[in-house]
Design an enzyme around this catalytic site. Structure first.
Site, PDB file in Angstrom:
ATOM      1  N   GLU A 139       0.810  -1.226   0.000  1.00 54.20           N
ATOM      2  CA  GLU A 139       0.000   0.000   0.000  1.00 54.20           C
ATOM      3  C   GLU A 139       0.834   1.262   0.000  1.00 54.20           C
ATOM      4  OE1 GLU A 139      -0.679  -2.513   1.864  1.00 54.20           O
ATOM      5  OE2 GLU A 139      -2.674  -3.097   1.234  1.00 54.20           O
ATOM      6  N   HIS A 208     -10.227  -5.204  10.488  1.00 53.64           N
ATOM      7  CA  HIS A 208     -10.886  -5.003   9.199  1.00 53.64           C
ATOM      8  C   HIS A 208     -12.171  -4.224   9.359  1.00 53.64           C
ATOM      9  CE1 HIS A 208      -8.113  -8.269   8.512  1.00 53.64           C
ATOM     10  NE2 HIS A 208      -8.148  -7.944   7.245  1.00 53.64           N
TER      11      HIS A 208
END
Lengths: 403, 391
Positions: A139, A208
């Site tokens: 990322e 998450h």
């Protein structure tokens, strides 16, 4: 649940899909506030400008108002087509990619796999592997790469598979994305869109289920929007891509399968505008993303009990649409904020401060902010339910506020 | 305006002109090709090293000398300005490493992109920046290249293909990947040089960027300016494997003597051709900085003064070019001394000009946060009147 039509606005189809240089003819200012708050609307590229009525705004939908189905406007305009929220995002993305060859997508599993939430399905076959780029799981560097590409004029759409993963790219987003326009003295523009699903899902676990809007909100130089319906998802996606500023588009994991009928004509929404979901008189409920649905559910109960809540989906998390919010506060004098962010330092906290600072005189009661608990989201279903705000709590809060 | 007066009155000094536009006076310098051997061989990793014989010309060598002299003088002047508290915050000086900037510029065009970290004053100059912009920016004035809002670590020059100027160690390398990606996307046939230091070579995002560049054959050249000290820590204490040119593993690398401007030029030329065909390559420039990491670091606590003066005597890039100019009879001692005097005056004049430049207006605080017309603008410290500017 998500039946929308444009109550007050006019939909004008795009005359030429190839023209990329819309300009508003004149500056329009809205004044007439005696009390020191006024809004100046400045000239800008048409795709971002909001105008009420008038023949000159090409494809902006002003004042999108959600009303129950059956309004006269809905029956006179074209029927449109029905689709799910992720398909609406894809439609918006596809239209923008067709319109401008500089728009490209990069992210994990966006290409051949079609996107982990199917937002980019089919795009790689259509546009090729370079324009819909499958990145490695890195990322920090692919977000940085998107920003570097944006510095030269490309318009990348960076997808974080889950917003929480973008924490790894925080340095790139905060320092490079947000600041380069400023520290270079205006030399470089960063027209990047960073999007991804966040929020609390169905027992996805703590890592998450993060809500990053609270972390990103104080980065100067970026804009943040949160979509909640297929209609505004497509409009905001298009607006974000066309914007010259970096925009972070927050989607929600649980909203991808919402179905709605959206217009066939092309439309672009304003990035800085809030949406009036349900006009009312007694209390202003400000919300965004998934909580909008909890609020609407609570609204049903409240209407049965005789309350008339005004529900506004703020959509624009940075900057806040203080114009719409202010009008509403002046009308109802009571504010309830319902959000999914944590209590500490969340969007609600900033919104509370902004409203108190600006509209203090209009408030009859302190602002109530319902947010998620300050805990990592637990796995167990019941605990997870208690972490986020539930409709019953909203009803109780309104009842207490309206005493 | 005073600027134009100076420009017309001074016969040879034009403060507004970027480097390399001026040549040594009193003698027309030939552009006939001249071949010089680099003093050290290139050390390759997974590729073929370029030849040690570098094609250059008298004119180019003269321009190297002048440009490096300006850079050296500028950095030393910045040192004094910092001590005089006209430059605040962080100031990272490049003296000793000038050959890298000058050699790289000689090998590429302005369409190729360069991105570097915070030791960017000289690279900015080589990409077409002017001394006034440098000093104004360092002193936080409005005439600076970033309008006074960036500072020492944020020099940018869009027309020159110079993308900065970044304060966070290593963060510029993924950006450089992005520049290379855009070049490939637009089929520009140009390359990107992403410069970083031996300290940044240990950052994870570098390896991520390497993987990405190699995967998609991006025209991305990663240049490690190895001055052997990452801030205050020597390279052998920070890196298990200080052979930075080999760290790419599957990505080829080349080790270059970074104090030799001609070697740098040859390596960059080679790297550009290589990268356009084969994707990324790592160049390790073996260089040295005379100053400490920044102005707050004396530079002598982690290395000996003997080491510093030793390098200065044996490997100084300007001395090397001076010797070349003298041995090849391109210029005399006196001419070179005159050039240095000119350069000194040029720099002093630029500083004087920059000192006269204004501070930014208070309203400049809010400009360029967003591209015009967007975002909320709060005005006034009392905040009684809040203006929410919606486009």
């Amino acid at each position: 649940m998500a039946t929308l039509c444009q109550g007050l606005g006019v939909v004008i189809p795009l005359s030429s899909s190839n023209s990329s240089n819309f300009r508003l003819p004149s500056r329009r200012s809205i004044s007439a506030w005696k009390d020191g708050i006024f809004v100046v609307r400045s000239d800008a590229r048409v795709s971002q400008v909001l105008k009420t009525g008038g023949p000159n705004h090409e494809l902006l939908i002003p004042n999108a108002v959600a009303t129950k189905g059956g309004s006269s406007v809905a029956s006179t305009s074209k029927p449109g087509h029905e689709l799910l929220l992720f398909e609406a995002l894809r439609e918006g993305l596809e239209e923008e990619m067709e319109r401008d060859p500089c728009v490209c997508v990069m992210g994990e599993d966006v290409g051949h796999y079609g996107g982990s939430y199917k937002v980019t399905k089919g795009l790689a076959t259509k546009f090729g592997d370079l324009r819909v780029l499958d990145t490695p799981i890195a990322e920090n560097s692919f977000t940085g790469m998107g920003i570097g590409a944006a510095m030269t004029g490309l318009r990348p759409v960076v997808e974080g598979m889950n917003m929480g993963f973008l924490l790894l790219a925080f340095n790139q987003i905060s320092n490079n994305c947000g600041m380069l326009h400023y520290t270079s003295g205006g030399q470089f523009k960063i027209p990047i869109v960073i999007r991804g699903p966040g929020g609390v899902g169905r027992q996805l676990g703590a890592e998450h289920s993060q809500r990053l809007e609270s972390y990103f909100q104080s980065i100067p130089g970026i804009q943040m929007v949160a979509c909640s319906t297929p209609y505004n998802a497509k409009g905001l996606m298009k607006a974000a891509i066309r914007s010259e500023n970096p925009v972070i588009l927050f989607e929600h994991v649980l909203l991808y399968n919402l179905k709605e009928r959206i217009p066939d004509e092309e439309y672009v929404l304003s990035l800085e505008e809030a949406e009036m979901v349900r006009p009312g008189e007694h209390v202003t409920i400000l919300t965004y993303s998934r909580m909008r649905y909890h609020v609407m559910q609570a609204a049903k109960t409240l209407v049965n009990k005789g309350y008339d809540p005004e529900v506004i989906d703020i959509r624009s998390l940075k900057p806040f649409d203080l114009y719409t919010i202010g009008n509403s506060v002046k009308k109802t004098h009571r504010v309830l904020i319902v959000e999914e962010c944590m209590r500490t330092g969340g969007i609600g906290a900033s919104l509370t401060a902004a409203i108190t600072e600006n509209f203090h005189d209009y408030l009859d009661a302190p602002i109530v902010c319902l947010s998620s608990q300050d805990v990592p989201t637990p796995y167990a279903g019941t605990l997870e339910e208690w972490t986020v705000v539930q409709p019953a709590q909203i009803v109780t809060a309104v009842e207490q506020l309206c005493q | 305006m005073a600027l134009s007066r100076i420009a017309s009155s001074s016969s040879s000094i034009n403060l507004l002109k970027p480097l390399s536009c001026l040549s040594i006076r009193c003698r027309s310098i030939s552009t006939d090709p001249l071949t010089v051997e680099t003093s050290l061989p290139f050390v390759p990793h997974n590729c073929e090293a370029p030849s040690r014989a570098v094609e250059t010309s008298a004119a180019e060598l003269s321009s190297f000398f002048r440009d490096m002299a300006v850079m050296r003088r500028m950095e030393i002047a910045a040192d004094s300005l910092y001590k005089a508290k006209l430059i605040r915050g962080f100031c990272h000086l490049y003296d000793g490493q000038e050959a890298v900037a000058v050699g790289m510029e000689a090998a590429i065009t302005r369409k190729d992109c360069i991105i570097t970290a915070y030791r960017d004053h000289c690279t900015f100059l080589s990409r077409g920046g002017t001394l006034i912009e440098v000093f104004s920016e360092l002193m936080g004035r409005r005439d600076g290249c970033s309008k006074g809002k960036g500072g020492s670590m944020h020099f940018y020059r869009k027309e020159g293909g110079f993308f900065g100027g970044h304060g966070i160690v290593g963060a510029q390398v993924p950006l450089g990947c992005g520049l290379a990606f855009a070049q490939k996307y637009c089929k520009d046939e140009t390359v990107t040089f992403s410069l970083y230091g031996d300290g940044a070579a240990n950052q994870g995002q570098l390896f991520e960027a390497l993987n990405i560049s190699a995967l998609w054959d991006l025209p991305s050249i990663l240049v490690c300016e190895n001055n052997h000290y990452g801030m205050g820590t020597a390279e052998w204490r920070a890196a298990k494997s200080p052979a930075y040119y080999k760290r790419g593993d599957y990505v080829p690398g080349l080790k270059v003597d970074g104090m030799d401007a001609l070697a740098v030029k040859q390596a960059c030329k080679f790297a550009k051709e290589f990268s356009l065909k084969n994707g990324p390559i790592i160049l390790e420039m073996d260089t040295y900085r005379y100053h400490g990491h920044s102005m707050s670091d004396p530079g002598s606590t982690y290395r000996t003064r003997d080491e510093i003066s030793g390098v200065r005597q044996e490997r100084d890039p300007i001395e090397r070019v001076r010797k070349l100019l003298l041995t090849h009879d391109i210029a005399t001692e006196k001419e070179l001394k005159d050039i240095e005097k000119e350069v000194r005056k040029e720099v002093d004049d630029a500083i004087a000009k920059a000192k006269e430049s204004q501070m930014p207006e208070p309203s400049d605080l809010f400009t360029n946060v967003y591209v015009k017309g967007f975002g909320v603008e709060a005005c006034g410290a009392d905040r009684k009147e809040v203006r929410a500017t919606l486009p």
